[in-house]
Design a protein around this motif. Structure first.
Motif, short mmCIF file in Angstrom:
data_model
loop_
_atom_site.label_atom_id
_atom_site.label_comp_id
_atom_site.label_asym_id
_atom_site.label_seq_id
_atom_site.Cartn_x
_atom_site.Cartn_y
_atom_site.Cartn_z
N LEU A 1 0.84 -1.20 0.00
CA LEU A 1 0.00 0.00 0.00
C LEU A 1 0.87 1.25 0.00
O LEU A 1 0.42 2.33 0.37
CB LEU A 1 -0.92 0.01 1.23
N SER A 2 2.11 1.12 -0.42
CA SER A 2 3.07 2.22 -0.33
C SER A 2 2.74 3.35 -1.29
O SER A 2 1.96 3.19 -2.24
CB SER A 2 4.48 1.70 -0.60
N ASN A 3 3.34 4.52 -1.02
CA ASN A 3 3.21 5.68 -1.90
C ASN A 3 1.78 6.11 -2.09
O ASN A 3 1.29 6.28 -3.21
CB ASN A 3 3.89 5.42 -3.25
N ASN A 4 1.07 6.25 -0.99
CA ASN A 4 -0.26 6.83 -0.96
C ASN A 4 -0.28 7.88 0.14
O ASN A 4 0.77 8.42 0.51
CB ASN A 4 -1.31 5.75 -0.73
N SER A 5 -1.46 8.17 0.66
CA SER A 5 -1.58 9.15 1.75
C SER A 5 -2.38 8.57 2.90
O SER A 5 -3.18 9.27 3.54
CB SER A 5 -2.24 10.44 1.22
N GLY B 1 5.23 1.82 3.21
CA GLY B 1 6.10 2.98 3.13
C GLY B 1 5.49 4.14 2.38
O GLY B 1 4.55 4.00 1.59
N ASN B 2 6.03 5.36 2.65
CA ASN B 2 5.62 6.59 1.95
C ASN B 2 4.14 6.85 2.10
O ASN B 2 3.40 7.01 1.14
CB ASN B 2 6.01 6.51 0.48
N ASN B 3 3.68 6.89 3.35
CA ASN B 3 2.33 7.30 3.68
C ASN B 3 2.40 8.31 4.82
O ASN B 3 3.45 8.92 5.05
CB ASN B 3 1.49 6.07 4.07
N LYS C 1 8.97 2.79 5.85
CA LYS C 1 9.73 4.03 5.70
C LYS C 1 8.83 5.20 5.31
O LYS C 1 7.71 5.03 4.80
CB LYS C 1 10.81 3.84 4.64
N PHE C 2 9.34 6.42 5.59
CA PHE C 2 8.65 7.65 5.22
C PHE C 2 7.20 7.67 5.73
O PHE C 2 6.25 7.81 4.96
CB PHE C 2 8.69 7.87 3.70
N ASN C 3 7.05 7.53 7.04
CA ASN C 3 5.77 7.71 7.69
C ASN C 3 5.97 8.62 8.89
O ASN C 3 6.96 9.38 8.95
CB ASN C 3 5.18 6.35 8.11
#
Length: 948
Positions: free
Chosen positions: A618-622, A643-645, A667-669
């Motif tokens: 589910l990465s790279n969403n919001s 990652g990336n949420n 990552k990137f949360n």
């Protein structure tokens, strides 16, 4: 007159006696034609019928019908000897044969069944029904006169009962294709030790998991023997050649080791031999198969997936009776030999997935009876010979994944090959002409493969194809809207549809529900589809629509696909919140990929206990909120990427209970807090990649977790494997895969995004960078001896670099930059010959850089921001007292420079070998050029997926 009367009466007596005799004989003859069954056996049969349910899905044979429908108790039909599936003894009237195969029977069965009252039975055939995972009842011991027992394809399960061993009169035993049936206690050794009269033994797909017992060779009457996919181990006994009456032998897909015994050349009665795909098959030259020349009665030979090398075995030339030859999935080389074209009785020739080269022989026309020709996935080149159109009986033709070239007119296949059902020309260098009008009756195709055939339009001949099961038009140049007529093609029969990697923009008329009702797999990825997400009417394997330009929400009706195994909506412009059902809409769902969209809100919290999910990306969403604790129910989960949420939560330590989780990316949360110590010391036992970088974790590094991660401690991976899932077609195995998924991942390394299109078992990584960790680097991290990437950069770590990191003998990338580390770089790190990326910049390190090793190959920037460091290639040179002693006495010899080159080559070769086929982001490719001196790679075509 008296004498005349006496003669007359004598004559009449003889006539009447003769009539009485013949009447009696006729009566006896008539009764022998229709013996009358016994009341108790009729009653037992009727009771058995009452216990059955007729279910049209319980049998797979197209000729199946409910035989018990004729069983009626009324007087007219009361003679059970006349009922379907029953034979009686002509003299005694007892029921001796019961054949209810393919009768749509669905039920459970146990020892109290009246079936076991038929004690005179000699034949019992219940094959191709569904007995609902019943165990084979021990009551079968009552049928002591059985000579033939067939329970194949009947959904029995559990241990084969010991009572079967008491049926000593059996000459034929078939328990095959009951996938949950076991023969372990009693074992195969016990079975063959009790049944000396067997002529036929078929245990295919029964779980045996043992070596072949030597006692098997005592069954000297065997003519048919099949142990296909039984989990057998050890060597194939050369003494099996003592079974000289064998006509059929199948030992395929087991775990045998060693080469095929040359003694098999004594099995001269064989007409069927299949020894394919054994897990431990050694590399074996085709020359070692010379014994095959003795088997001149063979009509069927299958030696696929045997690691055979060399050219096609010349011994095959003697097998003039062959009708089927399968040598696929080997390593055979060279051209297809001309002598093979002399085997003119061949109806099936399967040589796919080898390394054959050269052209398809023009003499292939000599195989006039050929129906199935599969040469896919080789190195064949040149044009398709015109002689192939003389094979009038050809039904299946698969030539994909070669280097065939030229222009091919589809009308040639249509005009000359009237029986053709499968035509696969995909992934060659062909240009296919499909628009030629043909005024003739078209073949009814089942499988069409035209991937990468330079098509610019949908082939118009598809108009009349109403029996298609598989259609692949991927990787062509078809642009624009899907034509309206195509939406009526094979709407009831199509199971596999692949339109990926074209330039399609829409299905027209704002079509939200696609018309194909029987789809198993739909692949629309890598197009330019716009508008709302189209949803298939039904889909049981995979729905792939990634890399398009779709917008809007995911419609709730997608949750009607309740048998779906894989859903991939990645890299679109989809938005909104996910339907709540998406976590549990299908109990079969294994792959869920939604990365690279604009979804927001919370991740659904309803992952089920029975979940079969193996991959969630589910990465790279919001996404916001917390990580759903119901993910702990997904006990088959191997890969989780969130990652990336914008997820705000503590570290999900409860995921440590997942027994097979290998990859965890968070990552990137906005994760925060201290990573607490594990509770049991057994958490994350299979984890080999963890990336929690760019969060807000505080406190010390999770030192006790490092002791738990056992999968990162293995330095000797015995065999290169990949995380991969495949869904195979059921009804048309000649077609392409119905779903093939490689697990992919992007890892950051020194500012470079490295995309792993495939994740091998050699990739291990701990990435804890860009957090707020404090304290020292724990020595426990050195227990992860199989670690290849360690990134602790951009934290607040203090203290010395542990010398124990020198135990990470396979590490290839070590990044400790942007911390507060002090002291010297341990000299032990100089022995890490696989190290290709190293960065300790922006710390407080002092002293000399380890010398005489490949540390001299690292870029100077790897040491910047440490004024106290010194070294030959730094601005600050070390004084003699500071210089490290050279541990290699040969380093000052004239060969020192050459040795350094060898070390560099080894290190670079290792890391490049691990990331082979991976793609680097273009924004950082300059680093790759500088570090490895490799050419820039600006594009990366989508790899074709091959059938395994």
């Amino acid at each position: 007159m008296g004498n005349l009367s006496l003669c007359f009466f004598a004559f009449m007596y003889l006539v009447s006696s003769s009539l009485l005799f013949h009447t009696a004989a006729f009566t006896h003859f008539a009764s022998s034609l229709h013996p009358v069954c016994h009341d108790q056996e009729r009653s037992a049969l009727l009771k058995f019928k009452d216990s059955l349910i007729i279910d049209q899905f319980a049998s797979i044979d197209p000729s199946a019908y409910p035989k018990v429908a004729s069983w009626e108790p009324d007087k007219e039909n009361g003679n059970c000897c006349l009922w379907d599936g029953i034979e009686c003894d002509e003299e005694t009237g007892h029921v001796v044969k019961l054949d209810l195969s393919s009768s749509f029977l669905y039920c459970s069965i146990n020892s109290t069944s009246s079936l076991f009252h038929l004690v005179h039975l000699q034949w019992l055939n219940l094959a191709d029904n569904n007995f609902d995972l019943s165990t084979i009842p021990s009551g079968i011991i009552n049928l002591t006169r059985l000579s033939h027992l067939n329970l194949s394809f009947s959904v029995f399960s559990g241990q084969i009962p010991r009572e079967i061993l008491e049926l000593s009169k059996l000459v034929s035993l078939d328990l095959s294709y009951n996938y949950d049936l076991e023969l372990q206690n009693p074992s195969l050794k016990h079975l063959v030790g009790n049944m000396f009269n067997l002529n036929v033994l078929d245990l295919s797909r029964v779980k045996i998991s043992s070596p072949i017992p030597p006692a098997l060779t005592n069954l000297s009457s065997l003519t048919f023997l099949s142990f296909r996919r039984c989990g057998l181990q050890g060597k194939i006994l050369s003494s099996l050649a003592d079974l000289t009456k064998l006509e059929h032998l199948d030992l395929s897909y087991n775990g045998f080791s060693g080469e095929l015994p040359a003694s098999f050349g004594n099995l001269t009665q064989l007409n069927y031999l299949s020894i394919s795909g054994n897990n431990n098959s050694p590399v074996q030259t085709s020359d070692s198969l010379s014994w095959i020349a003795n088997l001149q009665n063979l009509t069927y030979l299958k030696l696929s997936n045997r690691s055979l090398t060399g050219e096609l075995p010349f011994a095959l030339m003697n097998l003039t009776q062959l009708t089927a030859l399968d040598l696929s999935y080997n390593q055979l080389i060279g051209p297809i030999p001309a002598w093979l074209m002399n085997l003119n009785k061949l109806r099936s020739l399967i040589l796919d997935s080898n390394k054959l080269s050269g052209q398809i022989p023009f003499e292939i026309k000599n195989l006039t009876q050929l129906q199935d020709l599969r040469l896919l996935s080789n190195g064949l080149e040149g044009s398709i010979p015109s002689s192939i159109f003389e094979l009038k009986d050809l039904q299946q033709l698969s030539l994909s994944l070669n280097y065939l070239s030229g222009t091919v007119d589809l009308s040639m296949f249509i005009l000359h090959l009237k029986s053709l059902e499968t035509l696969d020309l995909s992934s060659n260098k062909l240009s296919l002409i499909t628009g030629t009008a043909v005024n003739t009756t078209l073949p009814k195709f089942i499988v069409i493969g035209f991937s990468s055939c330079n098509l610019s339009n949908f082939p118009y001949f598809l108009h009349n194809q109403d029996q298609l099961a598989s259609l692949d038009l991927s990787s062509n140049k078809i642009a624009g809207q899907v034509p309206a007529w195509f939406l009526n093609v094979a709407t009831n029969s199509l199971e596999y549809l692949n339109l990926s990697s074209n330039q399609l923009t829409s299905f027209g008329h704002k079509l939200d529900v696609l018309p194909w009702t029987g789809l198993d797999t739909l692949d629309l990825s890598f197009n330019k589809l716009q508008g709302q997400l189209p949803v298939p009417s039904g889909c049981e394997f995979s729905y792939i629509v990634s890399n398009n330009e779709l917008t809007g929400h995911v419609p709730p009706r997608i949750c009607n696909l309740n048998k779906l195994r894989a859903l991939d909506l990645s890299y679109n412009n989809l938005s909104g919140m996910l339907p709540k059902c998406l976590a549990n809409f299908s109990q079969e769902l294994s792959i869920l990929k939604l990365k690279g969209n604009n979804f927001h809100g919370s991740i659904p919290q309803t992952f089920m206990n029975s979940s079969k999910l193996m991959m969630i990306d589910l990465s790279n969403n919001s996404f916001q909120g917390r990580i759903p604790q119901s993910l702990a129910n997904c006990v088959r989960l191997k890969f989780l990427n969130l990652g990336n949420n914008q997820i705000a939560d503590f570290f999900p330590s409860w995921l440590g209970t997942l027994p097979v989780l290998e990859v965890l990316v968070l990552k990137f949360n906005k994760l925060y807090g201290i990573i607490e110590d594990p509770k049991t010391g057994l958490e994350f036992p299979k984890l080999r990649i963890i990336d929690v970088s760019h969060n807000r974790f505080t406190g010390n590094l999770p030192s006790k977790y490092f002791w738990c991660w056992n999968a990162m401690k293995d330095t000797n991976a015995s065999k290169l494997t990949y995380l991969h899932e495949t869904f195979l077609p059921q009804s048309h195995p000649v077609g392409p895969l119905y779903g093939s998924f490689d697990y992919s991942l992007i890892l950051s390394n020194k500012g470079t995004n490295m995309e792993y299109e495939k994740l091998s078992n050699l990739i291990t990584a701990v990435i804890l960078s860009s957090n707020e960790f404090v304290g020292e680097i724990p020595t426990s991290i050195a227990s992860l001896k199989g670690l290849r990437t360690l990134n602790l950069s951009n934290n607040n770590l203090e203290g010395h670099i542990p010398s124990s990191l020198g135990n990470l003998t396979v590490i290839e990338s070590l990044d400790l930059s942007n911390n507060k580390l002090s002291g010297e770089i341990p000299q032990q790190l100089g022995g890490l010959t696989a190290l290709a990326v190293f960065d300790v910049s922006n710390n407080h390190l002092t002293g000399p850089i380890p010398g005489g090793t490949q540390f001299t190959t690292f870029n100077r920037s790897s040491f910047d921001g440490n004024p106290g460091l010194c070294g030959e290639f730094l601005l600050k040179k070390c004084e003699k007292s500071e210089a490290p002693e050279d541990e290699n006495p040969q380093s000052k010899s004239p060969f020192a420079f050459s040795w350094k080159i060898v070390v560099i080559g080894y290190a670079c070769g290792t890391i490049i070998g691990v990331v082979l086929g991976h793609i680097f982001s273009t924004r950082k490719q300059e680093w790759l050029v500088t570090t490895f001196r490799l050419p820039l790679k600006t594009t990366a075509g989508r790899k074709r997926r091959r059938r395994n």
